[in-house]
Design a protein around this motif. Sequence first.
Motif, PDB file in Angstrom:
ATOM      1  N   LEU A 188       0.848  -1.198   0.000  1.00 52.23           N
ATOM      2  CA  LEU A 188       0.000   0.000   0.000  1.00 52.23           C
ATOM      3  C   LEU A 188       0.882   1.246   0.000  1.00 52.23           C
ATOM      4  CD1 LEU A 188      -2.792  -1.091   2.526  1.00 52.23           C
ATOM      5  CD2 LEU A 188      -2.769  -1.269   0.022  1.00 52.23           C
ATOM      6  N   GLU A 189       1.763   1.308  -0.976  1.00 53.68           N
ATOM      7  CA  GLU A 189       2.705   2.409  -1.091  1.00 53.68           C
ATOM      8  C   GLU A 189       2.723   2.884  -2.538  1.00 53.68           C
ATOM      9  OE1 GLU A 189       4.197   3.641   1.541  1.00 53.68           O
ATOM     10  OE2 GLU A 189       3.623   2.034   2.927  1.00 53.68           O
ATOM     11  N   VAL A 190       2.594   4.199  -2.726  1.00 55.36           N
ATOM     12  CA  VAL A 190       2.544   4.740  -4.084  1.00 55.36           C
ATOM     13  C   VAL A 190       3.880   4.583  -4.799  1.00 55.36           C
ATOM     14  CG1 VAL A 190       0.688   6.364  -3.603  1.00 55.36           C
ATOM     15  CG2 VAL A 190       3.060   7.043  -3.182  1.00 55.36           C
ATOM     16  N   GLU A 191       4.971   4.405  -4.023  1.00 53.66           N
ATOM     17  CA  GLU A 191       6.266   4.170  -4.657  1.00 53.66           C
ATOM     18  C   GLU A 191       6.285   2.823  -5.383  1.00 53.66           C
ATOM     19  OE1 GLU A 191       7.350   6.319  -0.724  1.00 53.66           O
ATOM     20  OE2 GLU A 191       5.807   4.962  -1.484  1.00 53.66           O
ATOM     21  N   VAL A 197      -4.603   1.878  -8.540  1.00 51.20           N
ATOM     22  CA  VAL A 197      -4.382   0.449  -8.787  1.00 51.20           C
ATOM     23  C   VAL A 197      -4.503  -0.326  -7.481  1.00 51.20           C
ATOM     24  CG1 VAL A 197      -2.752  -1.281  -9.627  1.00 51.20           C
ATOM     25  CG2 VAL A 197      -2.916   0.952 -10.761  1.00 51.20           C
ATOM     26  N   GLN A 198      -3.996   0.256  -6.382  1.00 46.93           N
ATOM     27  CA  GLN A 198      -4.152  -0.373  -5.067  1.00 46.93           C
ATOM     28  C   GLN A 198      -5.633  -0.615  -4.752  1.00 46.93           C
ATOM     29  OE1 GLN A 198      -2.241   1.865  -1.924  1.00 46.93           O
ATOM     30  NE2 GLN A 198      -0.453   2.324  -3.191  1.00 46.93           N
ATOM     31  N   LEU A 199      -6.438   0.416  -4.959  1.00 49.06           N
ATOM     32  CA  LEU A 199      -7.865   0.326  -4.640  1.00 49.06           C
ATOM     33  C   LEU A 199      -8.566  -0.713  -5.508  1.00 49.06           C
ATOM     34  CD1 LEU A 199      -8.623   4.142  -4.235  1.00 49.06           C
ATOM     35  CD2 LEU A 199      -8.232   2.467  -2.425  1.00 49.06           C
ATOM     36  N   LYS A 200      -8.203  -0.758  -6.787  1.00 45.97           N
ATOM     37  CA  LYS A 200      -8.813  -1.738  -7.687  1.00 45.97           C
ATOM     38  C   LYS A 200      -8.435  -3.161  -7.299  1.00 45.97           C
ATOM     39  CE  LYS A 200      -9.274   1.201 -11.807  1.00 45.97           C
ATOM     40  NZ  LYS A 200      -8.826   1.408 -13.213  1.00 45.97           N
TER      41      LYS A 200
END
Length: 275
Positions: A188-191, A197-200
């Motif tokens: 759960l890291e945008v890096e 995409v995490q949420l999907k």
Amino acid sequence: LAVATMILHGKPLEECLKHCADKRPFVLENIGFQRQIAELESILHKLKTKGAAVRNQFQSHWTLYEQANKSLKALQQAKRIRIADNENGFATKLTSITDRPVLANTPHSKSEYDVLAGVKVEIELLIPGLCTMEVRIPRECTIPELKRCLIQHTNANLLSRDMHPCKVAKAWVVVAMFGYDDMYDIPLEVEAVELKVQLKRIKSMFGLTSRIINGLPHVVWNERCRFALVIFSVVRLPTQIASKMSTDSLKAMDDQDDEDPALSPDQVPWTFCHE
């Protein structure tokens, strides 16, 4: 062991197993222990139905059964679940529901906790290679809020108790779920993975829904969620702060967090050794 304790307190085996299935859908199978549990229920059934005729044969079981039943009422009366009065407006919400003020430093009864049922959810937090902890998180919150909650719990209950007290600087959060292989774990890291995409992915794989509140996506977590906090670096705490944390750890850390610890020039790699 938890199932055996529940049986000693009079719960039927089927009810115990159903409860465990709801809370922990995936467990390692232990045939030997399953046989022992079935035997325990059978012995307790004989003790309840035949009484004195079999007590001498199963004296140790009878003693445990009596102790469990005598202590059950006392345990129920003594059980208290503490709720953080000032965290996320809990005290305000409780006051509005019960129409009476919430006093500071006052333990709340389970009945009061039940009023707030659904506000928080208990999940498993893994510190890779070290330990797991049970953590209460908001049932619905943003991913950054979730991360802050996990870091605060780790600081207060693990890092502050170390021989060299410290707090988390740089770390990643990874989400998983009971019953799923580790190939489904999602950072759960945008890096690592873009937020949308995490949420999907957590919706398609785990069924975790989200909604936009004040322009930010809030995820609805549940009891099956498992999180790992992968700690890369920490910031050492001065001696005076470390001693303060023993009594009021979260407040001490909040007072010191004038800037993001992940940006601190004083951070060092986090290492540990098993003794």
